[in-house]
Write a protein that holds these residues in place. Structure first.
Motif, PDB file in Angstrom:
ATOM      1  N   SER A  70     -86.047  27.709 -13.011  1.00 30.19           N
ATOM      2  CA  SER A  70     -85.271  28.949 -13.008  1.00 30.19           C
ATOM      3  C   SER A  70     -86.218  30.122 -12.787  1.00 30.19           C
ATOM      4  O   SER A  70     -87.389  30.059 -13.153  1.00 30.19           O
ATOM      5  CB  SER A  70     -84.512  29.125 -14.323  1.00 30.19           C
ATOM      6  OG  SER A  70     -85.411  29.231 -15.413  1.00 30.19           O
ATOM      7  N   TRP A  71     -85.668  31.177 -12.161  1.00 25.95           N
ATOM      8  CA  TRP A  71     -86.504  32.351 -11.930  1.00 25.95           C
ATOM      9  C   TRP A  71     -85.691  33.618 -12.155  1.00 25.95           C
ATOM     10  O   TRP A  71     -84.480  33.659 -11.968  1.00 25.95           O
ATOM     11  CB  TRP A  71     -87.127  32.328 -10.535  1.00 25.95           C
ATOM     12  CG  TRP A  71     -86.193  32.516  -9.375  1.00 25.95           C
ATOM     13  CD1 TRP A  71     -85.319  31.604  -8.858  1.00 25.95           C
ATOM     14  CD2 TRP A  71     -86.051  33.693  -8.563  1.00 25.95           C
ATOM     15  NE1 TRP A  71     -84.644  32.124  -7.778  1.00 25.95           N
ATOM     16  CE2 TRP A  71     -85.068  33.404  -7.574  1.00 25.95           C
ATOM     17  CE3 TRP A  71     -86.649  34.951  -8.558  1.00 25.95           C
ATOM     18  CZ2 TRP A  71     -84.674  34.335  -6.610  1.00 25.95           C
ATOM     19  CZ3 TRP A  71     -86.259  35.880  -7.595  1.00 25.95           C
ATOM     20  CH2 TRP A  71     -85.292  35.567  -6.642  1.00 25.95           C
ATOM     21  N   THR A  72     -86.378  34.629 -12.610  1.00 28.59           N
ATOM     22  CA  THR A  72     -85.753  35.920 -12.849  1.00 28.59           C
ATOM     23  C   THR A  72     -86.803  36.996 -12.663  1.00 28.59           C
ATOM     24  O   THR A  72     -88.002  36.700 -12.588  1.00 28.59           O
ATOM     25  CB  THR A  72     -85.150  35.996 -14.270  1.00 28.59           C
ATOM     26  OG1 THR A  72     -84.406  37.208 -14.414  1.00 28.59           O
ATOM     27  CG2 THR A  72     -86.234  35.991 -15.333  1.00 28.59           C
TER      28      THR A  72
ATOM     29  N   THR B  47     -86.196  21.160 -11.811  1.00 29.97           N
ATOM     30  CA  THR B  47     -85.391  22.371 -11.675  1.00 29.97           C
ATOM     31  C   THR B  47     -86.157  23.534 -12.296  1.00 29.97           C
ATOM     32  O   THR B  47     -86.601  23.464 -13.444  1.00 29.97           O
ATOM     33  CB  THR B  47     -84.033  22.209 -12.378  1.00 29.97           C
ATOM     34  OG1 THR B  47     -83.315  21.135 -11.763  1.00 29.97           O
ATOM     35  CG2 THR B  47     -83.221  23.494 -12.281  1.00 29.97           C
TER      36      THR B  47
ATOM     37  N   THR C 126     -89.518  29.420 -15.007  1.00 30.56           N
ATOM     38  CA  THR C 126     -89.428  28.557 -16.182  1.00 30.56           C
ATOM     39  C   THR C 126     -88.984  27.164 -15.757  1.00 30.56           C
ATOM     40  O   THR C 126     -88.029  27.019 -14.989  1.00 30.56           O
ATOM     41  CB  THR C 126     -88.438  29.108 -17.214  1.00 30.56           C
ATOM     42  OG1 THR C 126     -88.840  30.425 -17.602  1.00 30.56           O
ATOM     43  CG2 THR C 126     -88.401  28.227 -18.452  1.00 30.56           C
TER      44      THR C 126
ATOM     45  N   ASP D 162     -79.301  30.795  -4.821  1.00 28.06           N
ATOM     46  CA  ASP D 162     -79.258  29.935  -5.996  1.00 28.06           C
ATOM     47  C   ASP D 162     -79.057  28.484  -5.570  1.00 28.06           C
ATOM     48  O   ASP D 162     -78.262  28.171  -4.689  1.00 28.06           O
ATOM     49  CB  ASP D 162     -78.110  30.376  -6.909  1.00 28.06           C
ATOM     50  CG  ASP D 162     -78.198  29.761  -8.290  1.00 28.06           C
ATOM     51  OD1 ASP D 162     -79.320  29.499  -8.765  1.00 28.06           O
ATOM     52  OD2 ASP D 162     -77.137  29.553  -8.911  1.00 28.06           O
TER      53      ASP D 162
ATOM     54  N   THR E 196     -80.500  35.538 -13.152  1.00 26.33           N
ATOM     55  CA  THR E 196     -81.297  34.315 -13.142  1.00 26.33           C
ATOM     56  C   THR E 196     -80.749  33.360 -12.091  1.00 26.33           C
ATOM     57  O   THR E 196     -79.525  33.169 -11.995  1.00 26.33           O
ATOM     58  CB  THR E 196     -81.277  33.624 -14.523  1.00 26.33           C
ATOM     59  OG1 THR E 196     -81.835  34.502 -15.496  1.00 26.33           O
ATOM     60  CG2 THR E 196     -82.103  32.341 -14.500  1.00 26.33           C
ATOM     61  N   ARG E 197     -81.641  32.806 -11.306  1.00 27.49           N
ATOM     62  CA  ARG E 197     -81.276  31.768 -10.348  1.00 27.49           C
ATOM     63  C   ARG E 197     -82.168  30.558 -10.566  1.00 27.49           C
ATOM     64  O   ARG E 197     -83.160  30.627 -11.292  1.00 27.49           O
ATOM     65  CB  ARG E 197     -81.430  32.276  -8.909  1.00 27.49           C
ATOM     66  CG  ARG E 197     -80.398  33.315  -8.500  1.00 27.49           C
ATOM     67  CD  ARG E 197     -80.562  33.713  -7.039  1.00 27.49           C
ATOM     68  NE  ARG E 197     -79.562  34.694  -6.629  1.00 27.49           N
ATOM     69  CZ  ARG E 197     -79.495  35.218  -5.415  1.00 27.49           C
ATOM     70  NH1 ARG E 197     -80.378  34.851  -4.478  1.00 27.49           N
ATOM     71  NH2 ARG E 197     -78.560  36.098  -5.124  1.00 27.49           N
ATOM     72  N   SER E 198     -81.823  29.482  -9.926  1.00 34.89           N
ATOM     73  CA  SER E 198     -82.645  28.272 -10.048  1.00 34.89           C
ATOM     74  C   SER E 198     -82.845  27.630  -8.685  1.00 34.89           C
ATOM     75  O   SER E 198     -82.089  27.884  -7.739  1.00 34.89           O
ATOM     76  CB  SER E 198     -82.000  27.271 -11.012  1.00 34.89           C
ATOM     77  OG  SER E 198     -80.766  26.812 -10.508  1.00 34.89           O
TER      78      SER E 198
END
Length: 589
Positions: A218-220, A216, A176, A145, A234-236
């Motif tokens: 985010s991904w999941t 930035t 996103t 993260d 979720t991390r970014s």
């Protein structure tokens, strides 16, 4: 067994005694708990089984394990003890804890005891701190993260990893940034590898990150079957796009120039301003080495073109660009004689699908349709029948007035002149306002008259012996040609292979009675009925056809082509025909 009670009354010197039944208190055994210890802690995420044990009570042969949220063991969950010690699986204990109202992953205190299944025995109660199993989770592994992924400096391939969940058929990787989201179906794999910086830069571009900028992201990872019980993380990361001197449009952007509102549509070419430079040269070329470029001087570091201005570039004969098909143009910028980059960007531009036919005082705008044939080749057709009443040199054609005719396969509506508001053979009605169909007697719709255009008689002097297609040299627009038999064959075959068949060619207003309107005029060809075909031998009569002058390519004269439907017998050629609408095909690419 009896009990005796003696009382000594010393003062009275009297001894009293009684005798009765032996009903003293019974001895009730106690079930003593052994393990787990009082106030022990158990995490069901880390153990496979939990062992409960106790000291057997005399005379008791069956036991039940009780679990409760209350120390008084109210509303308990029970498990019949099949052995001592009793090994309870983590899954079963997790289910019992859920029934007691403990949430997934939560820690809570419960109370437990062992009671006699039958018979009488005292019991003990112990406390147990219990942590329920976590919900099944798709846990993210890499990247960590908060990392930065810079396409200019990071090492590629770059891999996103996660741990799978048993029973999940596949995964969706979701990114996103702001209000933009990109998803990718991964299948059953638990990683996604971006092979190159260009691959990852393309992802950032889809997420709206501009060149030379960062954002930035985010991904999941989601289960592809939509199982809402599975927990996702979720991390970014900070995504940094390529640092390039050419900013916009994005490399590989595609534009189809809009002819309806050309001034309202614009495309801006922008690049990084160079220190001490105020004027630049914007270059376009059809070659990656930027040979024979189109050069445009620009003040400042951007140039905005309306679609009309881009159309002027495409139609400039000196540049040899494709007018109606896609042009792949390379573009770069020169500052003080030096290119800003050794790798030019590309832009894909398709010209406006229109043709302005100017003949002296007459000017008619036609739409253009690009048709993909069944062999993959393309044909560029005028979207409407020709309507010109002037020759290409600007002189006016003579009018041709039909006089009707009667019966037979070779019945024509002919006259003296070059064009007329009449239909082609055979025994066809005149097409002018107020006329009625010679077949049905119904008024001919105004839309039919409009779509028919002009009927051209290719040899006004001798309609039976004129030469084809030389007679049309002054009629056909410059750069176009009379449609050949092979053009119509390719067009009809392509239409018949398409969903909707001939409907893709038919103008919707001209065919109001067709029930399935989904594909009507899908190709913008605007075909309408413009003739009636009579086969007197069988007595068949169809006022449902379209007829066109056509170049048979075999030297034959006075030829036409007709059609009304797909399938055998649905279209073909005829001999000895003059006077029909004209469709033209573009000569160039």
């Amino acid at each position: 067994m009896k009990k005796y009670y003696f009382i000594l009354a010393a003062l009275a010197g009297i001894t009293f005694w009684t005798c009765g039944d032996d009903d003293s208190e019974k001895t009730i055994p106690t079930i003593e708990l052994s393990a787990p210890a009082d106030n022990a802690s158990v995490d069901l995420n880390t153990v496979a089984n939990v062992s409960f044990s106790w000291k057997a009570a005399e005379g008791i042969t069956g036991y039940n394990l009780l679990l409760s949220k209350s120390e008084d063991l109210s509303s308990p969950q029970e498990i019949a003890a099949s052995a001592n010690p009793l090994s309870v699986t983590a899954d079963e204990l997790n289910t019992k804890a859920a029934s007691l109202g403990i949430a997934e992953g939560a820690t809570d205190k419960i109370y437990w005891s062992v009671k006699a299944a039958s018979g009488e025995a005292n019991f003990q109660v112990r406390a147990l701190t219990l942590t329920r199993k976590n919900a099944p989770t798709i846990a993210l592994s890499d990247p960590a993260d908060g990392v930065t992924i810079d396409v200019n400096t990071s090492t590629f391939p770059y891999t996103f990893r996660w741990t799978g969940v048993t029973g999940v058929p596949g995964y969706i990787l979701r990114f996103t940034a702001g209000d933009k989201t990109e998803e990718e179906q991964i299948g059953e794999f638990t990683n996604r590898q971006y092979m190159s910086a260009d691959d990852f830069d393309a992802l950032l571009a889809k997420l709206g990150v501009q060149l030379n900028a960062s954002a930035t992201v985010s991904w999941t990872v989601l289960p592809s079957n939509g199982d809402s019980k599975i927990v996702t993380e979720t991390r970014s990361f900070t995504g940094v796009r390529k640092i390039l001197p050419l900013l916009s449009p994005e490399n590989g952007s595609a534009y189809e120039l809009n002819y309806k509102t050309p001034s309202d549509n614009a495309t801006t070419f922008e690049w990084v301003a160079q220190s001490g430079v105020s004027s630049y040269t914007l270059l376009f070329s059809t070659s990656e080495n930027m040979s024979n470029p189109i050069s445009i001087s620009v003040s400042g570091n951007k140039k905005t073109f309306t679609h009309s201005e881009l159309q002027a570039i495409i139609t400039n004969a000196d540049y040899h660009l494709k007018r109606y098909l896609e042009n792949k143009l390379y573009w770069n910028v020169s500052a003080n004689g030096n290119m800003l980059t050794s790798a030019p960007n590309t832009v894909l531009v398709s010209g406006m699908k229109i043709f302005d036919d100017v003949r002296g005082s007459e000017s008619i705008r036609y739409e253009v349709s690009v048709i993909t044939y069944t062999d993959g080749s393309k044909g560029i057709w005028m979207s409407n029948n020709l309507k010109a009443k002037y020759y290409t040199d600007g002189s006016k054609m003579g009018e041709w007035v039909g006089d009707g005719g009667a019966g037979g396969n070779n019945t024509f509506v002919l006259g003296n002149g070059d064009f007329a508001y009449v239909q082609m053979c055979m025994d066809a009605p005149k097409f002018k306002s107020g006329d009625r169909s010679s077949f049905t007697g119904d008024p001919i719709p105004a839309k039919h008259i409009e779509l028919m255009g002009v009927i051209y008689n290719h040899d006004p002097v001798d309609p039976w012996g004129g030469k084809f297609p030389q007679a049309f040299e002054r009629v056909i627009p410059i750069g176009w040609r009379l449609a050949k038999a092979s053009d119509f064959e390719k067009l009809y075959n392509a239409a018949c292979a398409a969903p909707g068949g001939f409907n893709v060619l038919r103008n919707a207003e001209a065919f109001p009675d067709i029930e399935d309107k989904e594909h009507l005029n899908e190709w913008n060809m605007n075909f309408a009925y413009n003739g009636r075909f009579i086969w007197t031998f069988w007595g068949w009569s169809y006022e449902t056809s379209w007829f066109y002058n056509v170049d048979r390519e075999d030297g034959a004269n006075n030829q036409g082509i007709w059609a009304w439907s797909c399938g055998d017998g649905g279209w073909g050629f005829m001999s000895d025909c003059t006077g029909a609408p004209v469709r033209v095909v573009y000569n160039g690419e």
